[in-house]
Design a protein around this motif. Structure first.
Motif: not given
Length: 596
Positions: A165-179
């Motif tokens: 996984l890229s280092i930001d993989a879960l961050f980007e998904n959690a960010k989208l879930i918040n949006q």
């Protein structure tokens, strides 16, 4: 989405037979140059898009301000993987910026002794890692289901035991879930990584494109799914091992429309000899399983049919059964123009109608010719047929007006807008378009149009910064396109009205073509209205016609046409930001799916 050696050889042989040695050499040079250019461009892209320490600091600040902190359960089935790849996969999870995760590992009765010691050691130092040691080897679906049993997160994330996984993989998904808290299925872009850690072969994907998905499992990595839906559909099914993810997503999309795409590379697919990323020969059984998954989908669908494999492993053609025997009204505006070709004089209208009558295997059609009282009498006499109707239009030439007048006379359930400077070359072109146009969620269906010398004139219209562009314009027909997009059914924002099929009820619902666009962009305008109304538009490469483009009228745009389109659609273009069937990482300078 691999292209095997045999298909490449067959392609070269066809090119040589049809075009000769010069065109073959030109084609090979074009492909080789494009690949080298993209390889160099991707290394530049990586440098430009590497996550920095400043990005990490910014991400952590954003996380603190979020209302939602979803928990991700990362599902990892493990079997006899080399220690270094397993450790890299686990470390890529431990290095995530976003920390609300658990790693659920199911070892599928591995015989390599290092597997147990590695997993046991990690569990001592990392409480977020759970592991199960299966006593029997059940293969990938059984192991994935074992990992799923211990998952407690709201979303599951699929990770193969030798990928990263890229280092930001879960961050980007959690960010989208918040949006978008309603999201049920998220996929991202991906690339490949070799044994030395070098990254290559990026796959920059479109937003959700159902027809493309039915042709190949393009969403692939990184896949993130709402856990409750995965449990509702029964998890993974062992009879589809090899394409178990494909089967899973085919069932997920029957449960939800809340599908989002993150246009960032969040997954690195390991390319080693035992991995599917290394080529089509690594796991040939996977493609048989993919076909079975699609056949199972068709059994559940309101549009049943069959699946055909292509010469490219992992690329399929889903054929839907045509419901009934509907009448197709083919509407052709024409002035009966004659042009000169290397073979002599050619009356475009006569040639077009002849090809329809002689080539088409689907026979329930009527032909409506709309003219301005200018088709010569002798041509009218030659094209006269029992299923042909002539509609007169005295007004100055306006393509939109003439199509609308033809549509008003149409008796068919389906309308086919067709230029008179086209010539049918695939016998089942009508069936290929009908099987798509009959589906209630589909608006316009376009065909693949070729210049007389075999180059691509139309295989879909992209809108880049308000400018409608034909994808891969001028490329050879044998060019498969970006990840096979030129040889499979694929969604586009717009298709050309030189050959466009649509259900008559939708055409009237949209109030036909806008007569304020007398020559150009009337088709783009129609397709945008269809897309805005909730329909998706499709191009099928299985319907092919020769297009003597602009032979019957002057080439180019009239003053103000582009501004007229952009004035009408400016706000909508801005709301879309980028064509949903393109990708923001790709160049806006051309419609060739290149990086720069």
């Amino acid at each position: 989405m691999q292209i095997n050696t045999n298909s490449k050889i067959q392609k070269i042989q066809r090119l040589y037979q049809r075009r000769g040695i010069l065109r073959l050499l030109s084609f090979i040079y074009q492909i080789a140059t494009s690949r080298l250019k993209n390889k160099i461009a991707y290394q530049k892209w990586i440098k430009k898009n590497t996550f920095t320490q400043q990005d990490i600091t910014s991400a952590n600040q954003q996380i603190k301000g979020w209302q939602l902190h979803p928990k991700f359960s990362i599902i990892m089935p493990v079997y006899n993987v080399e220690a270094k790849w397993l450790e890299k996969a686990i470390e890529s999870v431990r290095n995530q910026i976003y920390t609300n995760w658990e790693l659920c590992i199911a070892d599928d009765a591995s015989t390599y002794p290092h597997i147990r010691s590695i997993l046991t050691n990690y569990s001592k130092h990392e409480p977020r890692i759970k592991f199960i040691f299966r006593t029997e080897n059940g293969h990938i679906s059984a192991a994935s289901n074992s990992a799923l049993e211990v998952a407690t997160g709201e979303y599951i994330v699929l990770l193969d035991h030798d990928d990263e996984l890229s280092i930001d993989a879960l961050f980007e998904n959690a960010k989208l879930i918040n949006q978008h808290p309603e999201v049920d299925f998220i996929y991202s872009d991906e690339d490949k990584i070799d044994g030395n850690g070098s990254r290559f072969s990026p796959c920059f994907k479109p937003d959700w494109s159902p027809e493309y998905f039915y042709s190949c499992m393009y969403t692939c990595h990184l896949g993130v799914y709402r856990t409750s839906i995965i449990r509702e559909i029964g998890g993974f099914r062992s009879e589809y091992d090899g394409s178990q993810d494909y089967d899973l997503v085919l069932r997920v999309i029957e449960k939800t429309k809340n599908i989002y795409h993150i246009p960032k590379i969040l997954y690195h697919w390991r390319s080693i000899s035992v991995s599917a990323a290394s080529g089509s020969q690594a796991k040939p059984w996977a493609y048989t399983a993919g076909r079975k998954a699609l056949e199972s989908m068709l059994e559940r669908s309101q549009y049943p049919g069959r699946v055909e494999e292509t010469i490219n492993p992992g690329i399929y053609r889903v054929r839907r059964d045509i419901i009934g025997n509907p009448l197709v009204s083919i509407i052709i505006p024409s002035a009966g123009t004659t042009i000169e070709t290397p073979s002599g004089s050619l009356c475009l209208l006569e040639n077009c109608i002849r090809s329809i009558q002689q080539v088409s295997t689907y026979r329930n059609f009527e032909i409506i010719v709309v003219d301005g009282y200018d088709i010569p009498k002798e041509i009218l006499e030659r094209i006269n047929a029992s299923n042909l109707e002539l509609v007169r239009c005295a007004e100055p030439f306006n393509f939109s007006m003439r199509i609308n007048k033809g549509a008003a006379k149409a008796k068919g359930e389906f309308l086919l807008l067709l230029n008179d400077d086209t010539e049918v070359i695939t016998p089942d072109w009508l069936e290929s378009m009908l099987e798509l146009a009959q589906q209630i969620e589909i608006g316009a269906v376009g065909a693949k149009l070729l210049f007389p010398d075999g180059r691509i004139q139309h295989t879909g219209v992209l809108i880049l910064e308000g400018n409608p562009c034909h994808a891969f314009y001028g490329f050879d027909n044998e060019f498969s396109g970006y990840y096979c997009s030129n040889i499979v059914n694929r969604n586009y924002l717009a298709v050309t009205a030189a050959c466009l099929m649509m259900r008559k009820e939708i055409f009237h619902q949209l109030q036909g073509l806008d007569e304020q666009f007398p020559l150009n962009y009337n088709d783009v305008d129609l397709c945008l209205r269809a897309y805005q109304a909730g329909y998706r538009n499709v191009v099928t490469p299985y319907a092919q016609l020769i297009h003597y483009e602009s032979a019957s009228r002057q080439k180019g745009l009239r003053p103000g046409e582009w501004y007229q389109l952009n004035n009408k659609w400016k706000n909508y273009f801005e709301s879309l930001e980028i064509d949903p069937y393109y990708n923001q990482n790709l160049s806006l300078k051309t419609a060739n799916f290149e990086l720069f």
